[in-house]
Design an enzyme around this catalytic site. Structure first.
Site, PDB file in Angstrom:
ATOM      1  CB  CYS A 184      -0.864   0.033   1.245  1.00  0.00           C
ATOM      2  SG  CYS A 184      -1.979  -1.355   1.315  1.00  0.00           S
ATOM      3  CE1 TYR A 209      -5.768  -1.455  -1.211  1.00  0.00           C
ATOM      4  CE2 TYR A 209      -7.427  -3.145  -0.916  1.00  0.00           C
ATOM      5  CZ  TYR A 209      -6.943  -1.890  -0.643  1.00  0.00           C
ATOM      6  OH  TYR A 209      -7.638  -1.061   0.200  1.00  0.00           O
ATOM      7  CE1 TYR A 264      -9.021  -6.733   0.539  1.00  0.00           C
ATOM      8  CE2 TYR A 264      -6.859  -7.737   0.786  1.00  0.00           C
ATOM      9  CZ  TYR A 264      -7.705  -6.648   0.945  1.00  0.00           C
ATOM     10  OH  TYR A 264      -7.236  -5.487   1.516  1.00  0.00           O
ATOM     11  CB  CYS A 278       8.331   2.299  13.349  1.00  0.00           C
ATOM     12  SG  CYS A 278       8.473   3.222  11.798  1.00  0.00           S
ATOM     13  CB  CYS A 328       9.434   5.921   5.290  1.00  0.00           C
ATOM     14  SG  CYS A 328      10.798   4.925   5.910  1.00  0.00           S
TER      15      CYS A 328
HETATM   16 FE1  SF4 Z   1       9.160   2.347   9.679  1.00  0.00          FE
HETATM   17 FE2  SF4 Z   1       9.968   3.156   7.233  1.00  0.00          FE
HETATM   18 FE3  SF4 Z   1      10.358   0.663   8.009  1.00  0.00          FE
HETATM   19 FE4  SF4 Z   1       7.913   1.522   7.455  1.00  0.00          FE
HETATM   20  S1  SF4 Z   1       9.592   1.330   6.027  1.00  0.00           S
HETATM   21  S2  SF4 Z   1       8.502   0.253   9.158  1.00  0.00           S
HETATM   22  S3  SF4 Z   1       8.032   3.619   8.227  1.00  0.00           S
HETATM   23  S4  SF4 Z   1      11.250   2.501   8.918  1.00  0.00           S
END
Ligand code: SF4
Ligand code: ADP
Length: 690
Positions: free
Chosen positions: A31, A61, A175, A348, A363
């Site tokens: 996503c 998706y 789904y 995270c 992010c």
């Molecule tokens: Fe965290 Fe970025 Fe990893 Fe997603 S991609 S879990 S926002 S560090």
């Protein structure tokens, strides 16, 4: 530099049906919070993955028809020619870097309620919506099944016109197709229900339809769960008996298997709860059930772990969503032997919030995510400096570190001053809390980069006052001094604070706990922040042996954490540890012997005997240095800087991702000509002909 020969295996080309991936790096569908709403943002984001060396780049998706619609979650769509043109923006950019573009065609079933289009959702039976909407599906009859097959086939044809190389048949994550597979959900008595052969029939037909329609030039991939589908609905057993039988029928039909588990909280588990490579027990057995290439995920950032998984026959492709978000250039960095430059995902799940709340993905580690098109930000490249200025940054938390890193990369002379011996600010403090150790990567990545920059000077144990800051003689000053947790109860539920709060020595904040100043006796953690902090502190205190009650005005523990997946596993863990949970209650007073809890619905008050109260409510920006400097500059002090700004939590306390973004933005915008009315390009769908 060149790559270590140990990693050569990662760069072998792999055939997927009629197409060939140039290496084993495979960005699985994920996503983006952009869906069909922001086609240019999406094309820019996906292009960056291709430029960064991923051999396959997939969409999220993608609805095949208006009867599959999932607001507020922004899905992609392939309903008409307008959608074809929107997707072509992406496929052209992905192809320009020699990568393959894939599309995850999706049928919704009981997981969608079609709240936007108001079409009735079709299901394996008449069943309630699985996302909690008070809508049921219509049980599909045989003509509906023919219709759904037609939608999928037509969408695959549109995908081909749009330039895609891989079409997905999406048979997991709850789904429609996984509902057909599931013994629990599929109670049909016709040829699509009952025996395993009947339950896989629709998937088999759709794989065959797709191959017949587009299989001459496009590969057909199937996304499938290693446990739930086969196990009769969520039994959690790795490759249960039914999965084996399903593979006997389906195993050789598609060109590629994309294997995961249906439990998102495991598949995209938070580092708080789930380690890297944790799907191995689930997917390891799948490869022996098929000769077709297999891809799976595991938050892989270590090339050694990738190689080990491939050599041990767990998978053929290194699947990644989050590692490709945190560092779109991960493959290139491995290829060029620059492992120390990899910006590792911290697990995270801030990147998942955009899907739940309906905005473009961001992010914690990569501040350029979703900004590629609208702000023109590249994750690896940045404009050279706009002047020979010297910049002072005060505070080395995530905001200050990122500002120093990005300014250093631009070539500015940077002085970074930090009051304490440790750099990293809140990241360093929070990484010491239960389950948050990987968060230290936010600090470590930036420190590693800063060490290579002779133009950035770092001064530890240097708490700057006004005169100190001015004495540096910087042309620009950024104040990144962070924030502190409040001790007065002020927060969303108590806009004037909590009036009767008992002896100070019995009151604690998150800063106290992180500094090792722990309460004693029965303790309440009052969580009016609603993300991870309240829950993590309760865990920390319970671990130290205290009787702990978590009280929150919300109706759930870590209510906002539902967007990152902190909520469910977090609450389970607290319950297993014996933390008492009281939701829907505020605190109206505390005197060091008891707290008064007030019900949010009835106003009824009840006492709870506790000795200590930990307040997790709001934070106070530490902006006194900024304010004092502002005053001095207004007074016309000699040697005043040309600009003074505050960034990160000092400007507005928020999540770590916001602090990193703030620091990065400051660095990008220094000496730039800004259009304050239009700071970013506005993406929207505006194709004239459909
Ligand atoms: Fe965290 Fe970025 Fe990893 Fe997603 S991609 S879990 S926002 S560090
Ligand atoms: P952010 O999330 O905005 O980066 P943090 O709270 O993580 O904020 O970091 C702020 C950092 O600023 C902390 O490491 C703190 O020690 C440091 N700091 C605060 N005041 C000063 C000051 N006057 N001089 C130098 N460093 C400071």
């Amino acid at each position: 530099m060149t790559r270590d020969p140990r990693y050569d295996i990662l760069f072998e080309p792999i055939k997927i049906g009629p197409v060939t991936a140039k290496n084993r790096f495979y960005q699985v569908p994920h996503c983006t919070g952009s869906g069909w709403h922001h086609p240019r943002t999406l094309a820019g984001l996906r292009e960056m993955k291709a430029e960064g060396g991923w051999a396959v780049v997939n969409t999220e998706y993608c609805s095949v028809h208006p009867a599959v619609d999932d607001p507020p979650h922004p899905c992609a769509s392939l309903w008409d020619d307008g959608d074809v043109r929107a997707h072509a923006l992406m496929t052209e950019k992905v192809h320009a870097h020699g990568a393959l573009a894939g599309v995850e065609l999706c049928l919704g079933g009981a997981s969608v309620a079609n709240l936007g289009t108001r079409e009735v959702a079709l299901g394996v039976s008449s069943m309630p919506n699985l996302a909690g909407n008070p809508f049921q599906t219509r049980a599909m009859d045989l003509s509906d099944i023919r219709e759904v097959r037609r939608w999928h086939r037509n969408a695959a044809l549109r995908a081909k016109t749009a330039g895609f190389d891989i079409a997905y048949v999406y048979a997991t994550h709850g789904y429609l197709l996984s509902q057909f597979l599931s013994a629990k959900h599929n109670q049909r008595t016709d040829e699509y229900g009952g025996s395993i052969e009947n339950r896989v029939r629709l998937i088999r037909e759709i794989i065959e339809d797709t191959k017949e329609a587009v299989g001459d030039t496009m590969a057909v991939a199937v996304r499938f769960s290693a446990e739930t589908n086969g196990g009769g609905g969520g039994d959690g057993n790795p490759v249960a008996g039914e999965t084996r039988e399903m593979f006997e029928i389906l195993g050789e039909l598609p060109d590629l298997w994309d294997i995961n588990v249906s439990d998102y909280s495991l598949e995209m588990g938070l580092s708080r709860f789930v380690e890297q490579g944790s799907l191995e027990p689930y997917v390891a057995a799948i490869k022996s059930l098929t000769t077709k290439p297999v891809v799976t995920v595991g938050r892989f950032t270590s090339p050694d772990m990738m190689v080990s998984h491939i050599k041990r026959g767990v998978m053929d492709f290194v699947g990644a969503a989050r590692p490709s978000i945190a560092d779109p250039f991960l493959p290139k960095k491995i290829e060029e032997g620059r492992l120390e430059d990899i910006r590792e995902c911290i697990g995270c799940n801030v990147c998942y919030v955009g899907d739940g709340k309906g905005f473009p993905i961001r992010c914690t580690q990569n501040p350029t995510m979703s900004e590629e098109w609208r702000r023109g930000w590249h994750p690896e490249k940045i404009e050279d400096k706009g002047s020979d200025s010297r910049v002072l940054i005060v505070g080395a938390g995530p905001a200050g570190l990122e500002a120093a890193h990005a300014l250093g990369k631009r070539g500015y002379d940077v002085v970074l001053a930090e009051a304490t011996r440790d750099l990293g600010g809140r990241v360093t403090r929070e990484a010491g809390l239960p389950g948050l150790s990987e968060w230290i990567r936010v600090r470590d990545y930036r420190l590693q980069q800063l060490e290579k920059m002779p133009n950035v000077e770092i001064f530890r144990e240097s708490e700057l006052g006004v005169e100190d800051a001015l004495a540096v003689g910087a042309d620009h000053i950024a104040i990144a001094t962070g924030s502190t947790w409040r001790r007065d109860g002020f927060g969303a539920a108590n806009s004037r604070g909590i009036s009767n709060l008992g002896p100070l020595e019995n009151l604690f904040t998150a800063d106290d706990i992180m500094a090792g100043n722990l309460p004693s006796g029965p303790t309440i953690v009052f969580d009016d922040d609603h993300y991870y902090m309240g829950s993590v502190l309760a865990e920390r205190l319970r671990e130290s042996g205290l009787p702990v009650t978590l009280v929150t005005p919300e109706d759930a523990v870590s209510a906002w954490g539902k967007f990152t997946q902190d909520r469910w596993r977090g609450q389970s863990r607290l319950m297993e540890m014996g933390v008492d949970l009281i939701t829907g209650h505020n605190i109206s007073s505390f005197d060091g012997a008891a707290a008064t809890l007030q019900c949010n619905y009835t106003g009824t008050e009840k006492p709870l005997k506790v000795q200590s109260l930990v307040l997790v409510t709001a934070r106070t920006p530490m902006d006194s240095l900024y304010q004092a400097l502002t005053t001095r500059i207004a007074e016309g002090v000699e040697g005043a800087p040309k600009s003074l700004k505050r960034i990160g939590d000092c400007e507005a306390p928020a999540i770590i991702a916001a602090a990193v973004f703030s620091g990065h933005r400051y660095a990008r915008e220094l000496d730039a000509t800004l259009d304050l009315d239009n700071p970013l390009k506005h993406d929207r769908v505006f194709f004239e002909d459909g």
